[in-house]
Design a protein around this motif. Structure first.
Motif, PDB file in Angstrom:
ATOM      1  N   MET A 101     -18.823 -25.753 -28.725  1.00  0.00           N
ATOM      2  CA  MET A 101     -17.736 -25.395 -27.845  1.00  0.00           C
ATOM      3  C   MET A 101     -18.300 -24.553 -26.696  1.00  0.00           C
ATOM      4  N   ARG A 102     -17.673 -24.601 -25.555  1.00  0.00           N
ATOM      5  CA  ARG A 102     -18.141 -23.891 -24.361  1.00  0.00           C
ATOM      6  C   ARG A 102     -17.119 -22.837 -23.914  1.00  0.00           C
ATOM      7  N   ILE A 103     -17.573 -21.866 -23.137  1.00  0.00           N
ATOM      8  CA  ILE A 103     -16.708 -20.780 -22.681  1.00  0.00           C
ATOM      9  C   ILE A 103     -15.504 -21.307 -21.905  1.00  0.00           C
ATOM     10  N   ASN A 104     -15.704 -22.335 -21.112  1.00  0.00           N
ATOM     11  CA  ASN A 104     -14.611 -22.867 -20.288  1.00  0.00           C
ATOM     12  C   ASN A 104     -13.446 -23.391 -21.118  1.00  0.00           C
ATOM     13  N   THR A 105     -13.683 -23.690 -22.396  1.00  0.00           N
ATOM     14  CA  THR A 105     -12.597 -24.206 -23.231  1.00  0.00           C
ATOM     15  C   THR A 105     -11.759 -23.094 -23.857  1.00  0.00           C
ATOM     16  N   LEU A 106     -12.210 -21.844 -23.740  1.00  0.00           N
ATOM     17  CA  LEU A 106     -11.445 -20.718 -24.271  1.00  0.00           C
ATOM     18  C   LEU A 106     -10.240 -20.416 -23.396  1.00  0.00           C
ATOM     19  N   GLU A 107      -9.198 -19.891 -24.005  1.00  0.00           N
ATOM     20  CA  GLU A 107      -8.041 -19.391 -23.265  1.00  0.00           C
ATOM     21  C   GLU A 107      -8.387 -17.992 -22.755  1.00  0.00           C
ATOM     22  N   ASP A 108      -7.753 -17.551 -21.675  1.00  0.00           N
ATOM     23  CA  ASP A 108      -7.954 -16.191 -21.185  1.00  0.00           C
ATOM     24  C   ASP A 108      -7.590 -15.205 -22.288  1.00  0.00           C
ATOM     25  N   GLY A 109      -8.453 -14.230 -22.519  1.00  0.00           N
ATOM     26  CA  GLY A 109      -8.233 -13.223 -23.548  1.00  0.00           C
ATOM     27  C   GLY A 109      -8.784 -13.590 -24.918  1.00  0.00           C
ATOM     28  N   GLN A 110      -9.260 -14.824 -25.089  1.00  0.00           N
ATOM     29  CA  GLN A 110      -9.787 -15.267 -26.379  1.00  0.00           C
ATOM     30  C   GLN A 110     -11.254 -14.848 -26.521  1.00  0.00           C
ATOM     31  N   SER A 111     -11.628 -14.449 -27.732  1.00  0.00           N
ATOM     32  CA  SER A 111     -12.994 -14.013 -28.016  1.00  0.00           C
ATOM     33  C   SER A 111     -13.766 -15.096 -28.757  1.00  0.00           C
ATOM     34  N   ALA A 112     -15.092 -15.007 -28.648  1.00  0.00           N
ATOM     35  CA  ALA A 112     -15.964 -15.972 -29.318  1.00  0.00           C
ATOM     36  C   ALA A 112     -17.331 -15.345 -29.540  1.00  0.00           C
ATOM     37  N   LYS A 113     -18.077 -15.908 -30.477  1.00  0.00           N
ATOM     38  CA  LYS A 113     -19.442 -15.468 -30.749  1.00  0.00           C
ATOM     39  C   LYS A 113     -20.403 -16.492 -30.147  1.00  0.00           C
ATOM     40  N   ILE A 114     -21.430 -16.001 -29.486  1.00  0.00           N
ATOM     41  CA  ILE A 114     -22.453 -16.879 -28.904  1.00  0.00           C
ATOM     42  C   ILE A 114     -23.350 -17.369 -30.032  1.00  0.00           C
ATOM     43  N   ILE A 115     -23.492 -18.704 -30.133  1.00  0.00           N
ATOM     44  CA  ILE A 115     -24.336 -19.262 -31.188  1.00  0.00           C
ATOM     45  C   ILE A 115     -25.563 -19.983 -30.647  1.00  0.00           C
ATOM     46  N   GLY A 116     -25.649 -20.173 -29.331  1.00  0.00           N
ATOM     47  CA  GLY A 116     -26.815 -20.833 -28.773  1.00  0.00           C
ATOM     48  C   GLY A 116     -26.680 -21.090 -27.287  1.00  0.00           C
ATOM     49  N   PHE A 117     -27.706 -21.742 -26.748  1.00  0.00           N
ATOM     50  CA  PHE A 117     -27.761 -22.022 -25.314  1.00  0.00           C
ATOM     51  C   PHE A 117     -28.323 -23.420 -25.083  1.00  0.00           C
ATOM     52  N   SER A 118     -27.896 -24.035 -24.001  1.00  0.00           N
ATOM     53  CA  SER A 118     -28.506 -25.280 -23.543  1.00  0.00           C
ATOM     54  C   SER A 118     -28.967 -25.042 -22.103  1.00  0.00           C
ATOM     55  N   ALA A 119     -29.833 -24.032 -21.956  1.00  0.00           N
ATOM     56  CA  ALA A 119     -30.274 -23.589 -20.628  1.00  0.00           C
ATOM     57  C   ALA A 119     -31.794 -23.654 -20.533  1.00  0.00           C
ATOM     58  N   ASP A 120     -32.282 -23.767 -19.298  1.00  0.00           N
ATOM     59  CA  ASP A 120     -33.727 -23.712 -19.096  1.00  0.00           C
ATOM     60  C   ASP A 120     -34.207 -22.267 -19.225  1.00  0.00           C
ATOM     61  N   GLU A 121     -35.501 -22.069 -19.222  1.00  0.00           N
ATOM     62  CA  GLU A 121     -36.090 -20.749 -19.455  1.00  0.00           C
ATOM     63  C   GLU A 121     -35.640 -19.725 -18.411  1.00  0.00           C
TER      64      GLU A 121
END
Length: 74
Positions: A1-21
């Motif tokens: 799941m991605r941050i953009n899918t969260l509703e405003d005010g909703q919390s989440a835990k970061i579990i990983g990244f799909s980013a370059d170095e």
């Protein structure tokens, strides 16, 4: 799941990244790392940027940057 899918005010835990170095290093400099809890504050009308709360800080991310953070809703 991605941050953009969260509703405003909703919390989440970061579990990983799909980013370059380079982007991963930028995230790390902001304190954005796996296991951290974030809260989506809002996004712009055009969905170009997303504001998140991380601890006592507020970070504004571009949509493409936010999409590279993999989360798990709380």
């Amino acid at each position: 799941m991605r941050i953009n899918t969260l509703e405003d005010g909703q919390s989440a835990k970061i579990i990983g990244f799909s980013a370059d170095e380079q982007l991963f290093s930028r995230f790390f400099s902001f304190g954005i790392s796996s296991g951290k809890v974030i809260k989506k504050l809002s996004d712009t009308l055009c969905h170009d940027t997303v504001a998140i709360e991380l601890g006592r800080s507020c970070v504004i991310l571009r949509e493409s940057e936010a999409n590279s953070i993999i989360i798990e809703p709380l």
